[in-house]
Design an enzyme around this catalytic site. Structure first.
Site, PDB file in Angstrom:
ATOM      1  N   GLY A  32       3.536  -1.299 -26.646  1.00 40.56           N
ATOM      2  CA  GLY A  32       3.224   0.104 -26.802  1.00 40.56           C
ATOM      3  C   GLY A  32       4.936   0.829 -27.352  1.00 40.56           C
ATOM      4  O   GLY A  32       5.773   0.211 -27.253  1.00 40.56           O
ATOM      5  N   LEU A  33       4.156   1.925 -27.368  1.00 44.17           N
ATOM      6  CA  LEU A  33       5.110   2.721 -27.964  1.00 44.17           C
ATOM      7  C   LEU A  33       6.315   3.645 -26.738  1.00 44.17           C
ATOM      8  O   LEU A  33       5.745   2.901 -25.665  1.00 44.17           O
ATOM      9  CB  LEU A  33       4.493   4.113 -28.447  1.00 44.17           C
ATOM     10  CG  LEU A  33       3.764   3.998 -29.558  1.00 44.17           C
ATOM     11  CD1 LEU A  33       3.156   5.387 -29.646  1.00 44.17           C
ATOM     12  CD2 LEU A  33       4.567   3.822 -30.973  1.00 44.17           C
ATOM     13  N   SER A  34       7.807   3.810 -27.197  1.00 45.64           N
ATOM     14  CA  SER A  34       8.197   4.084 -26.319  1.00 45.64           C
ATOM     15  C   SER A  34       7.768   4.955 -25.412  1.00 45.64           C
ATOM     16  O   SER A  34       7.465   5.750 -25.847  1.00 45.64           O
ATOM     17  CB  SER A  34      10.131   4.908 -26.979  1.00 45.64           C
ATOM     18  OG  SER A  34      10.906   5.335 -25.880  1.00 45.64           O
ATOM     19  N   GLY A  35       8.301   5.347 -24.150  1.00 46.27           N
ATOM     20  CA  GLY A  35       7.757   6.171 -23.228  1.00 46.27           C
ATOM     21  C   GLY A  35       6.187   6.207 -22.656  1.00 46.27           C
ATOM     22  O   GLY A  35       5.515   7.033 -22.003  1.00 46.27           O
ATOM     23  N   SER A  36       5.218   5.189 -23.413  1.00 43.42           N
ATOM     24  CA  SER A  36       4.646   4.848 -22.900  1.00 43.42           C
ATOM     25  C   SER A  36       3.938   3.817 -21.881  1.00 43.42           C
ATOM     26  O   SER A  36       2.961   4.109 -20.872  1.00 43.42           O
ATOM     27  CB  SER A  36       3.524   3.124 -24.751  1.00 43.42           C
ATOM     28  OG  SER A  36       4.715   2.013 -23.631  1.00 43.42           O
ATOM     29  N   GLY A  37       4.849   4.209 -20.887  1.00 45.37           N
ATOM     30  CA  GLY A  37       4.875   3.107 -19.604  1.00 45.37           C
ATOM     31  C   GLY A  37       4.881   1.497 -19.435  1.00 45.37           C
ATOM     32  O   GLY A  37       4.340   1.343 -18.461  1.00 45.37           O
ATOM     33  N   LYS A  38       5.459   1.347 -20.393  1.00 42.12           N
ATOM     34  CA  LYS A  38       5.284  -0.556 -20.293  1.00 42.12           C
ATOM     35  C   LYS A  38       6.113  -0.768 -19.074  1.00 42.12           C
ATOM     36  O   LYS A  38       6.052  -1.178 -17.911  1.00 42.12           O
ATOM     37  CB  LYS A  38       6.060  -0.403 -21.423  1.00 42.12           C
ATOM     38  CG  LYS A  38       5.277  -0.684 -22.413  1.00 42.12           C
ATOM     39  CD  LYS A  38       5.452  -1.263 -24.197  1.00 42.12           C
ATOM     40  CE  LYS A  38       7.000  -0.594 -24.238  1.00 42.12           C
ATOM     41  NZ  LYS A  38       7.458   0.807 -24.278  1.00 42.12           N
ATOM     42  N   SER A  39       7.589  -0.497 -19.289  1.00 37.81           N
ATOM     43  CA  SER A  39       8.698  -0.793 -17.720  1.00 37.81           C
ATOM     44  C   SER A  39       7.892   0.057 -17.175  1.00 37.81           C
ATOM     45  O   SER A  39       7.769  -0.901 -15.625  1.00 37.81           O
ATOM     46  CB  SER A  39       9.542  -0.349 -18.118  1.00 37.81           C
ATOM     47  OG  SER A  39      10.521  -0.161 -19.892  1.00 37.81           O
ATOM     48  N   SER A 106       7.920  -4.035 -29.273  1.00 41.49           N
ATOM     49  CA  SER A 106       7.259  -4.918 -30.173  1.00 41.49           C
ATOM     50  C   SER A 106       6.316  -4.724 -31.373  1.00 41.49           C
ATOM     51  O   SER A 106       5.150  -4.822 -31.018  1.00 41.49           O
ATOM     52  CB  SER A 106       6.725  -6.529 -29.852  1.00 41.49           C
ATOM     53  OG  SER A 106       5.876  -5.856 -27.876  1.00 41.49           O
TER      54      SER A 106
END
Length: 197
Positions: A32-39, A106
């Site tokens: 997902g985009l940077s800041g999407s909440g992945k981490s 990615s």
């Protein structure tokens, strides 16, 4: 040179390693985009799995680029190499019997496909953390979108570099309408179906 590399066949099998852990290995690939909440979601999922006695390890974009991939830029070619290396590391961790959580932008579909080829299609759960770019920019705790908009960061996904959203991910999380706790519950339910022996 490659013809002189002959892998050694060890007697301990992946099945024996995962048997010791009482669960099957699995790669959870958060994109997902940077800041999407992945981490954030990956971290919460890992905490829930550890409480259940699951052996895990999380690989995160920024952390990996500080070490293993510190020699790579954000050019399209280096982005692909970044993901290829992570896929190879993940594959080794799967062989060790772990549940691996990988949180990486990615952005290219071909790179995510290569992850599945390297790690094994049945070993990968692709999770698309689908957050609109305006929401990612609103969160922007690192200030990266502002820098990209000001021209200070080149090849920034969503601003001056593309993001190819997954067409058929195993799971899609809409973080605008789904809380972290709800996302964790959904993911854990799916993971348990795959890893319980």
């Amino acid at each position: 040179m490659q013809e002189n590399i002959i892998p050694h066949n060890f007697n301990t099998t992946p099945e024996q390693r995962s048997g010791l852990k009482n669960h099957k290995p699995l790669l959870l690939w958060f994109t997902g985009l940077s800041g999407s909440g992945k981490s954030t979601i990956a971290n919460a999922v890992e905490m829930a799995l550890v409480k259940e006695g699951v052996h895990t390890y999380t690989l995160d974009g920024d952390n990996v680029r500080k070490g293993l991939n510190s020699n790579l830029s954000f050019s399209p070619e280096d982005r692909s190499e970044n993901i290829r290396r992570i896929a190879e590391v993940s594959s080794l961790m799967l062989d060790a019997g772990l549940v691996v959580l990988a949180a990486f932008v990615s952005p290219y579909a071909r790179d995510r496909e290569q992850v599945k080829q390297i790690a094994g299609y049945s070993n990968v759960m692709e999770i698309f953390v689908n957050t609109p770019i305006d929401e990612c920019e609103r969160r922007d705790v690192k200030g990266l979108y502002a820098k990209a908009r000001a021209g200070e960061i080149q090849n920034f996904t969503g601003v001056n570099a593309p993001y190819e959203a997954p067409v058929a991910p195993d799971l899609q999380i809409d973080t605008v309408n789904t809380s972290v706790e709800e996302a964790v519950a959904i993911i854990i339910a799916l993971v348990n179906k795959k890893i319980k022996q």
